[in-house]
Write a protein that holds these residues in place. Structure first.
Motif: not given
Length: 221
Positions: A212-219
């Protein structure tokens, strides 16, 4: 031929994703409030041999959004992929202690009523196709509340909850709901958060249908 429908069309991420999905053979429906901007975007895509058309709608006007998506499907073909990524207004981003109950009306309409309207408009067509993808694009306040931008923090969290429920409920129907979190600014020189890099990532999410959840780069810490 099926259609990629983009709610929140613009010259950055929107144009890049439209170009990427168009290059894969989809027709492209661009939805925005600004008809003149839509004309420019469709002309730009036409130079790349992408079949695209603009449809004017305001996500705060659910009737106009519903009508635009139905018109897109009628004109271009059934909508297989929906991307909901309009840019929030600056006045949604008040500090938490300056946020009143009334000031949350527009952010919640933007990030909850808008997505619900869009999904309900395209879902029957996806079910008829037997497949579909729902892409939600949000900033980091969707997963890490920021007291400096309370309106989007509250509204994006609600959008995230809705999208997550769709992910679980629609998976048995081969309709994949996913969210891409972009922690920082979208910049042409960013390795992972440039418009082109994000467009590739969104297309990969559509193709791979993994989680479901994806990140373009780490928080950031």
């Amino acid at each position: 031929m099926t259609t990629f429908a983009l709610v929140g069309a613009g010259p950055g991420l929107g144009l890049a994703t439209a170009r990427r999905f168009g290059a894969a053979g989809h027709s492209v429906a661009l939805i925005s409030r600004d008809a003149e901007k839509l004309d420019g975007l469709t002309a730009d895509l036409a130079r790349d041999d992408v079949r695209a058309r603009g449809f004017t709608a305001d996500v705060l006007d659910t009737e106009s959004l519903d009508q635009a998506l139905h018109a897109a499907a009628t004109t271009l073909g059934p909508i297989e992929i929906l991307q909901y990524s309009p840019v929030p207004r600056a006045d949604f981003m008040k500090p938490v202690l300056d946020t009143s109950a009334d000031s949350l009306d527009a952010p919640l309409a933007f990030s909850v009523k808008g997505p619900v309207t869009a999904v309900n408009a395209v879902l029957p067509g996806m079910r008829e196709l037997g497949r579909g993808t729902l892409l939600f694009v949000n900033g980091s306040s969707a997963v890490r509340p920021n007291p400096k931008v309370a309106g989007t923090s509250v509204a994006f969290a609600a959008e995230s909850a809705y999208a997550r429920m769709l992910h679980d409920a629609l998976a048995p129907e081969n309709i994949h709901a996913a969210q891409l979190i972009i922690p920082g600014a979208i910049r042409p020189d960013a390795e992972h958060s440039s418009p082109d890099a994000l467009a590739r990532r969104l297309y990969d999410i559509h193709q791979q249908r993994d989680g479901f959840r994806h990140y373009s780069e780490p928080l950031p810490d």
